[in-house]
Design a protein around this motif. Structure first.
Motif, PDB file in Angstrom:
ATOM      1  N   GLY A 139      -8.547  -0.801   5.445  1.00 24.82           N
ATOM      2  CA  GLY A 139      -7.462  -0.878   4.299  1.00 24.82           C
ATOM      3  C   GLY A 139      -7.871  -0.958   2.751  1.00 24.82           C
ATOM      4  N   ARG A 140      -9.129  -0.668   2.730  1.00 23.24           N
ATOM      5  CA  ARG A 140      -9.376  -0.460   1.076  1.00 23.24           C
ATOM      6  C   ARG A 140      -8.666   0.190   0.415  1.00 23.24           C
ATOM      7  NH1 ARG A 140     -12.143   2.827  -2.563  1.00 23.24           N
ATOM      8  NH2 ARG A 140     -12.424   4.355  -0.781  1.00 23.24           N
ATOM      9  N   LEU A 141      -8.312   1.569   0.753  1.00 21.14           N
ATOM     10  CA  LEU A 141      -7.218   2.307   0.048  1.00 21.14           C
ATOM     11  C   LEU A 141      -6.065   1.777  -0.089  1.00 21.14           C
ATOM     12  CD1 LEU A 141      -8.319   5.817   1.484  1.00 21.14           C
ATOM     13  CD2 LEU A 141      -9.054   4.684  -0.828  1.00 21.14           C
ATOM     14  N   ALA A 142      -5.614   1.195   1.153  1.00 22.35           N
ATOM     15  CA  ALA A 142      -4.210   0.588   1.247  1.00 22.35           C
ATOM     16  C   ALA A 142      -4.100  -0.555   0.167  1.00 22.35           C
ATOM     17  CB  ALA A 142      -3.778   0.110   2.428  1.00 22.35           C
ATOM     18  N   ARG A 143      -5.229  -1.611   0.031  1.00 20.40           N
ATOM     19  CA  ARG A 143      -5.292  -2.544  -1.042  1.00 20.40           C
ATOM     20  C   ARG A 143      -5.185  -2.099  -2.364  1.00 20.40           C
ATOM     21  NH1 ARG A 143      -3.008  -6.679   1.776  1.00 20.40           N
ATOM     22  NH2 ARG A 143      -4.287  -7.521   3.617  1.00 20.40           N
ATOM     23  N   THR A 144      -5.813  -1.131  -2.514  1.00 26.81           N
ATOM     24  CA  THR A 144      -6.089  -0.472  -3.804  1.00 26.81           C
ATOM     25  C   THR A 144      -4.681   0.109  -4.174  1.00 26.81           C
ATOM     26  OG1 THR A 144      -8.299   0.330  -3.400  1.00 26.81           O
ATOM     27  CG2 THR A 144      -7.114   1.212  -5.169  1.00 26.81           C
ATOM     28  N   ILE A 145      -3.793   0.667  -3.706  1.00 27.93           N
ATOM     29  CA  ILE A 145      -2.512   1.026  -3.806  1.00 27.93           C
ATOM     30  C   ILE A 145      -1.751  -0.103  -4.040  1.00 27.93           C
ATOM     31  CG2 ILE A 145      -0.424   2.307  -2.876  1.00 27.93           C
ATOM     32  CD1 ILE A 145      -2.460   4.282  -1.402  1.00 27.93           C
ATOM     33  N   GLU A 146      -1.799  -1.155  -3.265  1.00 30.54           N
ATOM     34  CA  GLU A 146      -1.117  -2.381  -3.325  1.00 30.54           C
ATOM     35  C   GLU A 146      -1.476  -2.787  -4.727  1.00 30.54           C
ATOM     36  OE1 GLU A 146      -0.945  -6.775  -1.015  1.00 30.54           O
ATOM     37  OE2 GLU A 146      -1.518  -5.071   0.084  1.00 30.54           O
ATOM     38  N   ALA A 147      -2.525  -2.957  -5.236  1.00 34.93           N
ATOM     39  CA  ALA A 147      -2.710  -3.832  -6.448  1.00 34.93           C
ATOM     40  C   ALA A 147      -2.291  -2.856  -7.523  1.00 34.93           C
ATOM     41  CB  ALA A 147      -4.475  -3.946  -6.415  1.00 34.93           C
ATOM     42  N   ALA A 148      -2.522  -1.577  -7.369  1.00 38.84           N
ATOM     43  CA  ALA A 148      -1.835  -0.691  -8.625  1.00 38.84           C
ATOM     44  C   ALA A 148      -0.410  -0.689  -8.861  1.00 38.84           C
ATOM     45  CB  ALA A 148      -2.412   0.885  -8.133  1.00 38.84           C
ATOM     46  N   ARG A 149       0.428  -0.854  -7.508  1.00 38.04           N
ATOM     47  CA  ARG A 149       1.804  -1.012  -7.484  1.00 38.04           C
ATOM     48  C   ARG A 149       2.223  -2.342  -8.284  1.00 38.04           C
ATOM     49  NH1 ARG A 149       3.563   0.959  -1.685  1.00 38.04           N
ATOM     50  NH2 ARG A 149       3.494   3.443  -2.014  1.00 38.04           N
ATOM     51  N   ALA A 150       1.320  -3.387  -7.682  1.00 45.13           N
ATOM     52  CA  ALA A 150       1.790  -4.741  -8.747  1.00 45.13           C
ATOM     53  C   ALA A 150       1.261  -4.501 -10.015  1.00 45.13           C
ATOM     54  CB  ALA A 150       0.910  -5.859  -7.750  1.00 45.13           C
ATOM     55  N   ASP A 151       0.245  -3.910 -10.492  1.00 47.01           N
ATOM     56  CA  ASP A 151      -0.060  -3.891 -11.794  1.00 47.01           C
ATOM     57  C   ASP A 151       1.334  -3.113 -12.493  1.00 47.01           C
ATOM     58  OD1 ASP A 151      -2.597  -5.036 -11.845  1.00 47.01           O
ATOM     59  OD2 ASP A 151      -3.695  -3.343 -11.422  1.00 47.01           O
ATOM     60  N   THR A 297      -4.390 -10.667  -5.714  1.00 48.80           N
ATOM     61  CA  THR A 297      -4.524 -11.072  -4.433  1.00 48.80           C
ATOM     62  C   THR A 297      -5.149  -9.872  -3.494  1.00 48.80           C
ATOM     63  OG1 THR A 297      -2.932 -12.674  -4.413  1.00 48.80           O
ATOM     64  CG2 THR A 297      -3.291 -12.041  -2.339  1.00 48.80           C
ATOM     65  N   ALA A 298      -4.369  -8.698  -3.990  1.00 45.27           N
ATOM     66  CA  ALA A 298      -4.663  -7.536  -3.298  1.00 45.27           C
ATOM     67  C   ALA A 298      -6.162  -7.096  -3.361  1.00 45.27           C
ATOM     68  CB  ALA A 298      -3.978  -6.237  -3.560  1.00 45.27           C
ATOM     69  N   ARG A 299      -6.753  -7.394  -4.626  1.00 47.01           N
ATOM     70  CA  ARG A 299      -8.165  -7.038  -4.905  1.00 47.01           C
ATOM     71  C   ARG A 299      -9.059  -7.718  -4.099  1.00 47.01           C
ATOM     72  NH1 ARG A 299      -5.550  -6.386 -10.248  1.00 47.01           N
ATOM     73  NH2 ARG A 299      -5.428  -4.316 -10.886  1.00 47.01           N
ATOM     74  N   ILE A 300      -8.783  -8.962  -3.459  1.00 46.63           N
ATOM     75  CA  ILE A 300      -9.595  -9.588  -2.730  1.00 46.63           C
ATOM     76  C   ILE A 300      -9.875  -8.768  -1.511  1.00 46.63           C
ATOM     77  CG2 ILE A 300      -9.609 -11.784  -1.171  1.00 46.63           C
ATOM     78  CD1 ILE A 300      -7.936 -13.272  -2.975  1.00 46.63           C
ATOM     79  N   GLY A 301      -8.708  -8.021  -1.146  1.00 46.95           N
ATOM     80  CA  GLY A 301      -8.839  -7.268   0.252  1.00 46.95           C
ATOM     81  C   GLY A 301      -9.680  -6.429  -0.189  1.00 46.95           C
ATOM     82  N   VAL A 302      -9.722  -5.637  -1.421  1.00 50.00           N
ATOM     83  CA  VAL A 302     -10.391  -4.397  -1.955  1.00 50.00           C
ATOM     84  C   VAL A 302     -11.917  -4.890  -1.926  1.00 50.00           C
ATOM     85  CG1 VAL A 302     -11.315  -2.775  -3.628  1.00 50.00           C
ATOM     86  CG2 VAL A 302      -8.749  -3.513  -3.241  1.00 50.00           C
ATOM     87  N   ARG A 352     -18.714 -11.087  -4.875  1.00 49.39           N
ATOM     88  CA  ARG A 352     -17.733 -10.287  -5.444  1.00 49.39           C
ATOM     89  C   ARG A 352     -16.182 -10.710  -4.771  1.00 49.39           C
ATOM     90  NH1 ARG A 352     -21.329  -5.923  -5.268  1.00 49.39           N
ATOM     91  NH2 ARG A 352     -20.735  -5.302  -3.088  1.00 49.39           N
ATOM     92  N   ILE A 353     -16.400 -11.037  -3.621  1.00 51.82           N
ATOM     93  CA  ILE A 353     -15.137 -11.738  -2.848  1.00 51.82           C
ATOM     94  C   ILE A 353     -14.810 -13.049  -3.733  1.00 51.82           C
ATOM     95  CG2 ILE A 353     -13.903 -12.512  -1.060  1.00 51.82           C
ATOM     96  CD1 ILE A 353     -15.843 -10.313   0.679  1.00 51.82           C
ATOM     97  N   ARG A 354     -15.719 -13.956  -3.858  1.00 48.18           N
ATOM     98  CA  ARG A 354     -15.353 -15.154  -4.499  1.00 48.18           C
ATOM     99  C   ARG A 354     -15.092 -14.846  -5.754  1.00 48.18           C
ATOM    100  NH1 ARG A 354     -20.321 -16.630  -1.670  1.00 48.18           N
ATOM    101  NH2 ARG A 354     -21.437 -16.459  -3.753  1.00 48.18           N
ATOM    102  N   GLN A 355     -15.538 -13.958  -6.692  1.00 46.88           N
ATOM    103  CA  GLN A 355     -15.017 -13.609  -7.921  1.00 46.88           C
ATOM    104  C   GLN A 355     -13.566 -13.209  -7.852  1.00 46.88           C
ATOM    105  OE1 GLN A 355     -17.436 -10.250  -9.367  1.00 46.88           O
ATOM    106  NE2 GLN A 355     -19.262 -11.816  -9.332  1.00 46.88           N
ATOM    107  N   ALA A 356     -13.158 -12.350  -7.079  1.00 44.57           N
ATOM    108  CA  ALA A 356     -11.710 -11.834  -6.750  1.00 44.57           C
ATOM    109  C   ALA A 356     -10.824 -12.900  -6.360  1.00 44.57           C
ATOM    110  CB  ALA A 356     -11.674 -10.769  -5.682  1.00 44.57           C
ATOM    111  N   GLU A 357     -11.363 -13.982  -5.596  1.00 44.00           N
ATOM    112  CA  GLU A 357     -10.489 -15.111  -4.931  1.00 44.00           C
ATOM    113  C   GLU A 357     -10.329 -16.217  -6.326  1.00 44.00           C
ATOM    114  OE1 GLU A 357     -12.029 -15.631  -0.609  1.00 44.00           O
ATOM    115  OE2 GLU A 357     -12.802 -16.566  -2.080  1.00 44.00           O
ATOM    116  N   ALA A 358     -11.383 -16.358  -7.222  1.00 40.63           N
ATOM    117  CA  ALA A 358     -11.298 -17.233  -8.495  1.00 40.63           C
ATOM    118  C   ALA A 358     -10.213 -16.517  -9.174  1.00 40.63           C
ATOM    119  CB  ALA A 358     -12.621 -17.342  -9.194  1.00 40.63           C
ATOM    120  N   THR A 359     -10.441 -15.054  -9.519  1.00 43.73           N
ATOM    121  CA  THR A 359      -9.102 -14.551 -10.281  1.00 43.73           C
ATOM    122  C   THR A 359      -7.911 -14.808  -9.994  1.00 43.73           C
ATOM    123  OG1 THR A 359     -11.014 -12.941 -10.974  1.00 43.73           O
ATOM    124  CG2 THR A 359      -8.567 -12.309 -11.374  1.00 43.73           C
TER     125      THR A 359
END
Length: 470
Positions: A139-151, A297-302, A352-359
């Motif tokens: 799901g790396r690409l799917a989460r990337t698309i999810e984050a881009a759509r939310a952005d 949140t989607a970037r945590i998945g990325v 990096r995951i913890r960084q994304a979670e903190a964000t």
């Protein structure tokens, strides 16, 4: 058949996505209830989106529409939205097969080749094509698309927030200019009264009926009234220049309808304010904060997907021809699954995951804070508007009494039953009451705009920047 099943297995698992699935945060139940401030002139009916139409002023309606079409800040926001949509398209394109082609022709010596007659030179031709299709197993690409759509949706909300500000400040500049023109008219009327009084006193002074002291006191009252005019006129010009800038115009291009406005527009019906639930759904800054939370949140998945290998289906085809290589020997091809794994440091990857979670946690706190700020701004705007409305009503009464008192004092002074001091006091009280009322009218108009702005309407009919990709 078994080989086909092995190749199809990654495709069947491609729907798996690592990382948390986003859920919109719930707001406290009290936030969805009615507002705390209740005052005359307000209604709990749903708030108007095109709130400036409550003024029933065609000139204001036209100016707001022009500002929403030409304002430079809004043009920047529209361009940012188009960029965000392009980022979504780029993220979607990464799910398609990626490939490259090569080709060329050369003439020269071929190593190990000897032509009849000892020439040893020949033409060689080559071409190649390679395809690589990443199977989104984790799901790396799917989460990337999810984050881009939310952005993109957050950027759209930012555009709407800019539009809300543009509409509110355009209305404020217009209403201020009109109210100040009305205040200038009041000040000039007061100056005319004082000038007539001074002219009468000068006639009586020449006749020996009043002293020079009385004349000087009347002249002082006239000068004080006239001193207000330059300030009012300067503030009005500043409001007109502000309006021109909001419309994307130069100061020399102030709209004629704004210059001609001599009376502030008024809302002649109760202002609909709705409730907290409608406010939270309407305010673009809340939507902006919520969409940023979704993107983070989607970037945590990325970040989580980067811990796992990337699996691709690859294929290649090549062509090589020379004097010694011809026919079917010129072609070659290959196809099969490819495994790419950067073997990241587990510690670095989880960092990096913890960084994304903190964000994401920071974005959640920002969202909660935005909700609280929105509710606070509405309650403050309601309170300020209600109190200024009550003050304005009392000032109207004060002007009515001051006008009656001045008319009575003027008649009694002409009849000789009171002195000049009493008559000048009545004139000064009338001038002060009119000035205070004009100032309150302008402030009340601004408080009304603050309320409309806090309620969050004015952006729903904006033209789309482009067709949003899905």
């Amino acid at each position: 058949m078994r080989r086909f099943a092995i190749l199809a297995l990654p495709l069947a698992l491609a729907a798996c996505k690592v990382g948390p699935n986003y859920a919109r945060p719930e707001t406290p139940p009290p936030a969805a209830g009615p507002f705390q401030t209740v005052a005359p002139g307000l209604s709990d009916a749903p708030a108007e989106d095109k709130w400036w139409r409550l003024y029933d002023d065609p000139a204001l309606d036209a100016l707001v529409r022009r500002a929403l079409a030409a304002n430079t800040d809004l043009r920047v926001a529209q361009a940012n939205l188009r960029r965000a949509q392009a980022v979504v398209s780029e993220a979607r394109a990464n799910r398609l097969p990626q490939g490259q082609t090569t080709g060329g022709a050369q003439y020269g010596n071929a190593q190990g080749a000897q032509q009849p007659g000892g020439a040893g030179t020949q033409w060689t031709y080559n071409a190649g094509m390679q395809l690589d299709w990443e199977i989104d197993l984790f799901g790396r690409l799917a989460r990337t698309i999810e984050a881009a759509r939310a952005d993109r949706e957050a950027t759209e909300a930012t555009r709407d927030r800019v539009a809300l500000t543009v509409a509110a400040e355009t209305a404020r500049a217009y209403v201020d200019a009109c109210a100040l023109a009305e205040g200038i008219a009041v000040a000039r009327s007061s100056a005319e009264i004082a000038a007539r009084q001074l002219g009468l006193l000068r006639q009586r002074e020449r006749a020996g009926a009043v002293s020079r002291l009385d004349t000087e006191r009347s002249a002082t009252a006239l000068a004080n009234v006239q001193a207000e005019l330059p300030t009012l006129e300067g503030r009005r010009r500043a409001s007109l220049f502000e309006l021109a800038a909001l419309l994307g115009l130069t100061p020399s291009e102030v709209p004629a309808e704004a210059q001609a406005c001599a009376r502030a527009p008024r809302v002649l019906q109760p202002i609909p304010v709705g409730d907290g639930r409608a406010l939270l759904a309407r305010r673009p800054d809340i939507r902006e904060a919520e969409r940023k939370l979704a993107a983070d949140t989607a970037r945590i998945g990325v970040a989580t997907a980067d811990l796992y290998p990337r699996i691709s289906l690859g294929g290649s085809g090549n062509f090589f021809r020379s004097d010694s290589v011809r026919g079917s020997d010129s072609f070659s091809f290959g196809i099969g699954p490819l495994l790419t794994w950067s073997f990241p440091s587990i510690l670095a990857g989880r960092t990096r995951i913890r960084q994304a979670e903190a964000t994401a946690q920071a974005s959640l706190a920002t969202f909660d804070g935005t909700v609280l700020i929105a509710l606070k701004e509405v309650e403050q705007a309601l309170s300020y508007y209600a109190t200024e409305g009550e003050r304005n009503a009392r000032l109207h009464e004060a002007v009515t009494h001051a006008e009656a008192a001045y008319a009575l004092a003027d008649r009694r002074y002409r009849a000789g039953s009171i002195g000049l001091i009493d008559q000048l006091d009545a004139q000064r009280e009338l001038t002060s009451a009119r000035s205070a009322l004009a100032s309150s009218d302008q402030l009340l108009g601004s408080r009304r705009i603050d309320l409309f702005k806090a309620l969050g309407g004015g952006w729903a009919d904006l033209p789309p920047a482009a067709t949003p990709p899905r």
